[in-house]
Design an enzyme around this catalytic site. Structure first.
Site, PDB file in Angstrom:
ATOM      1  N   LYS A  63      47.376  33.250   8.832  1.00 19.80           N
ATOM      2  CA  LYS A  63      46.311  34.126   9.307  1.00 19.80           C
ATOM      3  C   LYS A  63      46.822  35.103  10.368  1.00 19.80           C
ATOM      4  O   LYS A  63      46.352  36.238  10.460  1.00 19.80           O
ATOM      5  CB  LYS A  63      45.145  33.295   9.846  1.00 19.80           C
ATOM      6  CG  LYS A  63      44.321  32.639   8.742  1.00 19.80           C
ATOM      7  CD  LYS A  63      43.732  33.678   7.791  1.00 19.80           C
ATOM      8  CE  LYS A  63      42.793  33.067   6.766  1.00 19.80           C
ATOM      9  NZ  LYS A  63      42.194  34.083   5.873  1.00 19.80           N
TER      10      LYS A  63
ATOM     11  N   THR B 297      31.714  25.552   5.996  1.00 22.60           N
ATOM     12  CA  THR B 297      31.910  25.803   4.565  1.00 22.60           C
ATOM     13  C   THR B 297      32.673  24.630   3.968  1.00 22.60           C
ATOM     14  O   THR B 297      33.071  23.693   4.671  1.00 22.60           O
ATOM     15  CB  THR B 297      32.732  27.089   4.334  1.00 22.60           C
ATOM     16  OG1 THR B 297      34.064  26.892   4.824  1.00 22.60           O
ATOM     17  CG2 THR B 297      32.108  28.290   5.025  1.00 22.60           C
TER      18      THR B 297
ATOM     19  N   ASN C 288      38.958  38.591   0.848  1.00 23.29           N
ATOM     20  CA  ASN C 288      38.436  37.428   1.567  1.00 23.29           C
ATOM     21  C   ASN C 288      39.036  36.103   1.121  1.00 23.29           C
ATOM     22  O   ASN C 288      38.991  35.120   1.863  1.00 23.29           O
ATOM     23  CB  ASN C 288      36.912  37.392   1.388  1.00 23.29           C
ATOM     24  CG  ASN C 288      36.304  36.083   1.838  1.00 23.29           C
ATOM     25  OD1 ASN C 288      36.152  35.824   3.021  1.00 23.29           O
ATOM     26  ND2 ASN C 288      35.968  35.227   0.868  1.00 23.29           N
TER      27      ASN C 288
ATOM     28  N   ASP D 272      43.382  34.733 -10.012  1.00 25.29           N
ATOM     29  CA  ASP D 272      44.277  34.019  -9.114  1.00 25.29           C
ATOM     30  C   ASP D 272      44.902  35.084  -8.233  1.00 25.29           C
ATOM     31  O   ASP D 272      45.746  35.866  -8.685  1.00 25.29           O
ATOM     32  CB  ASP D 272      45.358  33.268  -9.904  1.00 25.29           C
ATOM     33  CG  ASP D 272      46.396  32.593  -9.018  1.00 25.29           C
ATOM     34  OD1 ASP D 272      46.325  32.749  -7.781  1.00 25.29           O
ATOM     35  OD2 ASP D 272      47.299  31.936  -9.553  1.00 25.29           O
ATOM     36  N   VAL D 273      44.489  35.158  -6.964  1.00 29.47           N
ATOM     37  CA  VAL D 273      44.924  36.270  -6.121  1.00 29.47           C
ATOM     38  C   VAL D 273      46.414  36.226  -5.799  1.00 29.47           C
ATOM     39  O   VAL D 273      46.970  37.212  -5.319  1.00 29.47           O
ATOM     40  CB  VAL D 273      44.116  36.338  -4.807  1.00 29.47           C
ATOM     41  CG1 VAL D 273      42.641  36.608  -5.085  1.00 29.47           C
ATOM     42  CG2 VAL D 273      44.298  35.084  -3.967  1.00 29.47           C
TER      43      VAL D 273
ATOM     44  N   TYR E   1      48.467  27.273   7.769  1.00 25.45           N
ATOM     45  CA  TYR E   1      47.242  28.078   7.849  1.00 25.45           C
ATOM     46  C   TYR E   1      47.260  29.065   9.012  1.00 25.45           C
ATOM     47  O   TYR E   1      47.078  30.274   8.821  1.00 25.45           O
ATOM     48  CB  TYR E   1      46.017  27.176   7.954  1.00 25.45           C
ATOM     49  CG  TYR E   1      44.731  27.956   8.031  1.00 25.45           C
ATOM     50  CD1 TYR E   1      44.179  28.540   6.898  1.00 25.45           C
ATOM     51  CD2 TYR E   1      44.077  28.156   9.254  1.00 25.45           C
ATOM     52  CE1 TYR E   1      43.004  29.284   6.968  1.00 25.45           C
ATOM     53  CE2 TYR E   1      42.913  28.892   9.338  1.00 25.45           C
ATOM     54  CZ  TYR E   1      42.377  29.458   8.194  1.00 25.45           C
ATOM     55  OH  TYR E   1      41.228  30.199   8.275  1.00 25.45           O
TER      56      TYR E   1
END
Length: 245
Positions: A147, A177, A75, A52-53, A143
């Site tokens: 980023k 994706t 990533n 879990d980053v 989001y």
């Protein structure tokens, strides 16, 4: 050569893991889904770790298990599951979760990997950003700003580590994706899925270190062309997210 790819169980991360493995890298793939990263690791004869980053202990364990890495590809990322909701109606914890994965997750991975790279005197970091960091339009308050933050983070980290560890950040473009499924129409300007892995493969070689700290787009930027005019890139501050007047 040993690489660690977070978010490597599917989509862009899995493609990057495959590209690096085909170049002879020993690749460790990490993601929340153990089944997915295990499948990718098996396919490329690599290793895998469930992580879990957004959790410091989990990330530190991942980096310890990955061992002496020469390349970190940070990533892992998520989009909103609440994209159609007004920002003021989104549960704050759900909204913040996007930042925990997309920004804190990158920092925790870099923070855990950098000391070992400095001690060994080698290493590179590649961070997956997004064109959402600067493109006009849109209404996402989670989001796109996350980023933007991670791209700026990559630039600042590149400045901090200049001459020691090259740090890159890039946009993979609009790749089809699971993350983008259903969010865009079939006739959207989709980016070929192989371009992001190819860019990371190039950056991993060390030949493009002069481009560290520059915003790179997998489809619209030719890394070789930029490298050929690197003096102009620096002089004119090209491939940078800036306010210009």
């Amino acid at each position: 050569m040993r690489a660690l790819v977070t978010g490597g169980g599917r989509g862009i991360g899995a493609g990057i893991a495959r590209a690096l493995a085909s170049d002879g890298w020993d690749v460790v793939v990490g993601a929340r889904s153990g089944a997915q990263v295990q499948a990718v690791a098996s396919e490329i004869d690599g290793e895998w770790v469930q992580v879990d980053v957004s959790d410091r202990a989990s990330v530190e364990l991942m980096v310890a298990e990955a061992g002496d890495m020469d390349l970190l590809v940070a990533n892992a990322g998520v989009s909103e599951g609440h994209a159609q909701q007004p920002s003021w109606e989104i549960d704050p914890a759900e909204w913040w979760r996007v930042y925990e994965i997309n920004v804190l997750g990158v920092h925790l991975a870099c923070r855990a990997a950098i000391p070992g790279m400095l001690e060994r005197g080698r290493g590179r970091i590649v961070i997956t950003g997004s064109g959402a960091a600067y493109l006009p339009g849109g209404q996402s308050t989670a989001y796109a700003p996350s980023k933007a933050a991670v791209c700026r983070y990559g630039e600042m980290l590149a400045n901090e580590l200049a001459g020691r560890i090259p740090v890159f950040f890039f946009s993979p473009g609009l790749v089809r994706t699971e993350l983008t499924a259903g969010a865009f129409s079939d006739d959207a300007p989709w980016t070929p899925s192989e371009l992001a892995p190819e860019l990371v493969r190039k950056l991993s070689t060390g030949r493009y270190d002069a481009l560290a700290g520059r915003y790179l787009h997998a489809e619209h930027d030719d890394a070789d062309e930029l490298l050929g005019r690197i003096d102009e890139v620096h002089e004119r501050d090209l491939n940078a997210i800036r306010l210009r007047r």
